[in-house]
Design a protein around this motif. Structure first.
Motif, short mmCIF file in Angstrom:
data_model
loop_
_atom_site.label_atom_id
_atom_site.label_comp_id
_atom_site.label_asym_id
_atom_site.label_seq_id
_atom_site.Cartn_x
_atom_site.Cartn_y
_atom_site.Cartn_z
N PHE A 234 0.84 -1.19 0.00
CA PHE A 234 0.00 0.00 0.00
C PHE A 234 0.88 1.25 0.00
O PHE A 234 2.02 1.22 0.47
CB PHE A 234 -0.92 0.02 1.22
N GLY A 235 0.32 2.32 -0.52
CA GLY A 235 1.06 3.58 -0.54
C GLY A 235 0.19 4.74 -0.11
O GLY A 235 -1.02 4.76 -0.38
N ILE A 236 0.79 5.70 0.57
CA ILE A 236 0.09 6.92 0.97
C ILE A 236 0.90 8.12 0.49
O ILE A 236 2.06 8.29 0.89
CB ILE A 236 -0.11 7.01 2.49
N LEU A 237 0.32 8.92 -0.38
CA LEU A 237 0.94 10.16 -0.84
C LEU A 237 0.29 11.31 -0.10
O LEU A 237 -0.93 11.46 -0.13
CB LEU A 237 0.74 10.32 -2.35
N ILE A 238 1.11 12.12 0.58
CA ILE A 238 0.59 13.27 1.33
C ILE A 238 1.11 14.54 0.69
O ILE A 238 2.32 14.73 0.56
CB ILE A 238 0.99 13.23 2.82
N LYS A 239 0.19 15.42 0.29
CA LYS A 239 0.56 16.68 -0.35
C LYS A 239 0.43 17.82 0.65
O LYS A 239 -0.33 17.73 1.62
CB LYS A 239 -0.34 16.94 -1.55
N GLU A 240 1.15 18.90 0.38
CA GLU A 240 1.09 20.09 1.24
C GLU A 240 1.27 19.70 2.71
O GLU A 240 0.43 19.99 3.57
CB GLU A 240 -0.26 20.81 1.05
N THR A 241 2.38 19.07 3.01
CA THR A 241 2.59 18.53 4.34
C THR A 241 3.95 18.94 4.89
O THR A 241 4.67 19.74 4.29
CB THR A 241 2.47 16.99 4.28
N SER A 242 4.30 18.37 6.02
CA SER A 242 5.60 18.61 6.64
C SER A 242 6.15 17.27 7.11
O SER A 242 5.40 16.29 7.22
CB SER A 242 5.47 19.55 7.85
N GLU A 243 7.44 17.22 7.39
CA GLU A 243 8.02 15.96 7.83
C GLU A 243 7.42 15.53 9.17
O GLU A 243 7.19 14.33 9.39
CB GLU A 243 9.55 16.10 7.97
N PHE A 244 7.13 16.51 10.01
CA PHE A 244 6.51 16.21 11.30
C PHE A 244 5.16 15.52 11.09
O PHE A 244 4.83 14.54 11.76
CB PHE A 244 6.32 17.50 12.11
N ASP A 245 4.36 16.05 10.15
CA ASP A 245 3.04 15.48 9.88
C ASP A 245 3.14 14.07 9.33
O ASP A 245 2.33 13.19 9.66
CB ASP A 245 2.26 16.36 8.91
N VAL A 246 4.12 13.82 8.46
CA VAL A 246 4.31 12.49 7.88
C VAL A 246 4.64 11.48 8.98
O VAL A 246 4.09 10.37 9.02
CB VAL A 246 5.41 12.50 6.81
N ILE A 247 5.53 11.86 9.87
CA ILE A 247 5.90 10.99 10.99
C ILE A 247 4.69 10.76 11.89
O ILE A 247 4.45 9.63 12.36
CB ILE A 247 7.06 11.61 11.81
N ASP A 248 3.89 11.81 12.09
CA ASP A 248 2.70 11.70 12.94
C ASP A 248 1.68 10.74 12.32
O ASP A 248 1.03 9.98 13.05
CB ASP A 248 2.07 13.08 13.11
#
Length: 304
Positions: A234-248
């Protein structure tokens, strides 16, 4: 009997015969119009709005009384979908391109909306003023429904309801080539699918994939594209984000899985997760994907 009298009688008989033929033709045309599956109309817009003609088929198609439409010329506007009323108003005011069809939604008597395709023809007076619109409306609800299904199939994995690999790759391509945005990528892989398939059968393995997909959907929002990339990947692409948000998001996913496993101890989910982030997406997507994929395999080794 004088020839003139005979001629007069003959002419009268011919006139009567012509009237009967014309009446038969009119009845035939009226029968065709009323039994048509399409709605045929002539709507006067000036000097006042009213139906000059409306085929009885409106009752079969929309369930609304023919008389009610004649009595209330604005009834059709009142029963149009709120988002489509402006389209109807433009049609009635001459503000549309009449060379194109108009697609609007009309409310059936049962409360459901039908998709209608209208082919309007404007009627002008000698001074060039719009005085009416005539045309044919056709119910295209089944066509629209089929198009929506086909559109869904081209972008979704039917088995899980997640986006499919083709759609995911297209979004990656847009981020890489067109829209420069901070992006995060999360790659996930089921660790225990083969064990489940071998021990309990593929039906249980399919259930594991669906349950995992449902958990991923809990993270869904307008900035995320969540897709099934392969059998158990599975894959999740997150746009308009930050590294903190990705880790969260990774932490939230682990928490969701942990809660699920607590409630389903005999059928747990083991998911390896890897993530990567970039402040800019242009010409960086391949690198971000590789880093996320590598981090996923590192997590998989750690889990083993």
């Amino acid at each position: 009997m004088e020839n003139n009298e005979k001629g007069g009688i003959y002419d009268s008989m011919m006139d009567i015969s012509k009237c009967k033929v014309n009446e038969q033709r009119l009845n035939m045309i009226d029968n065709i119009l009323n039994n048509s599956k399409d709605i045929i109309y002539y709507y006067q817009v000036s000097p006042e709005r009213k139906f000059i003609y409306l085929s009885k088929s409106v009752e079969a198609v929309l369930g609304h009384s023919l008389d009610l439409n004649y009595e209330n010329p604005l009834y059709v506007f009142e029963n149009a979908h709120p988002d489509d009323v402006l389209k109807l108003e433009r049609k009635a005011s001459g503000e549309m391109d009449y060379s194109k069809s108009v697609i609007t939604r009309w409310k059936h008597k049962d409360g459901n909306y039908l998709w209608m395709e209208d082919y309007p023809i404007p009627i002008y007076d000698e001074g060039g003023k719009l005085v009416g619109v005539q045309g044919i409306c056709r119910d295209i609800s089944q066509k629209v429904e089929l198009e929506e299904k086909l559109k869904y199939l081209t972008s979704h994995d039917v088995f899980t309801g997640l986006r499919n690999r083709a759609y995911f790759d297209e979004q990656l391509k847009i981020c890489n080539n067109t829209n420069n945005t901070p992006i995060g990528l999360i790659i996930c892989d089921l660790d225990n699918l083969k064990v489940i398939n071998d021990s309990f059968g593929h039906d249980k393995g399919d259930l594991l994939i669906k349950n995992t997909s449902n958990l991923l959907l809990n993270l869904s929002d307008e900035n995320k594209v969540i897709a099934r990339l392969g059998g158990d990947e599975f894959g999740i692409l997150i746009k308009e984000t930050s590294e903190f948000d990705v880790i969260d998001i990774c932490k939230k996913l682990n928490t969701i899985i942990s809660i699920y496993n607590t409630e389903n101890k005999n059928f747990i989910i083991k998911l390896s997760i890897g993530h990567a982030f970039s402040e800019a997406s242009l010409n960086t997507v391949d690198d971000v994907f590789k880093r996320a994929d590598t981090n996923m395999y590192i997590d998989k080794k750690r889990n083993k």
